[in-house]
Design a protein around this motif. Structure first.
Motif: not given
Length: 164
Positions: A9-36
């Protein structure tokens, strides 16, 4: 196609899915905060270098660390690396409860449900990848991950957050 053991998902709330025992990996897609402009040059920054990190990185460590603490209820530690080779070449499951990975420069973490089938996914640069390890009581098959290729010419800047 995303397997049912993976949440993206694209919102940090996607990490709430970690509480589901069937979920093994969560990806929070976001803009890279890195300033090169800068990143620790050594693979294992010294404590002096850690005290002089750029503001954007200090801020991002705090944000991602807070999300880790919320997900686990535990204190956390951060590891920053400049990888110039594939540090974990084989698909594996970590022997911990949970790890957050963010690649600020270079290719993102690769993951798969079945490495033999060749269905390899790759997280975008800047994404936060939350990977449950073997210590967690989980259901279903594991989602395995590995680091992508890196080199002196194409290093990866990676942050890993684990329980302290």
């Amino acid at each position: 196609m995303t397997p049912s053991a993976v949440a993206i998902g694209t919102h940090p709330s996607i990490l709430d899915r970690l509480s589901d025992p069937a979920i093994r990996l969560v990806v929070w897609e976001r803009t890279n905060p890195c300033l090169m402009d800068c990143f620790p040059e050594s693979a294992r920054p010294t404590s002096d270098e850690m005290g002089c990190l750029p503001d954007w990185l200090n801020e991002d460590i705090g944000i991602v660390g807070s999300l880790f603490a919320r997900a686990t209820g535990s204190a956390w530690r951060v590891r920053l690396e400049t990888a110039v080779e594939r540090t974990c070449p084989r698909f594996h499951q970590d022997a911990n409860s949970l790890r957050f990975l963010t690649t600020y420069r270079g290719a993102g973490t690769e993951w798969t449900v079945d490495p033999l089938a060749g269905a390899i996914q790759s997280a975008a640069t800047g994404a936060v990848v939350a990977v449950k390890g073997s210590v967690m009581a989980l259901t279903g098959a594991p989602v395995l991950h590995r680091s992508p290729k890196a080199s002196q010419r194409s290093p990866r800047w990676v942050m890993a957050i684990d329980a302290a």
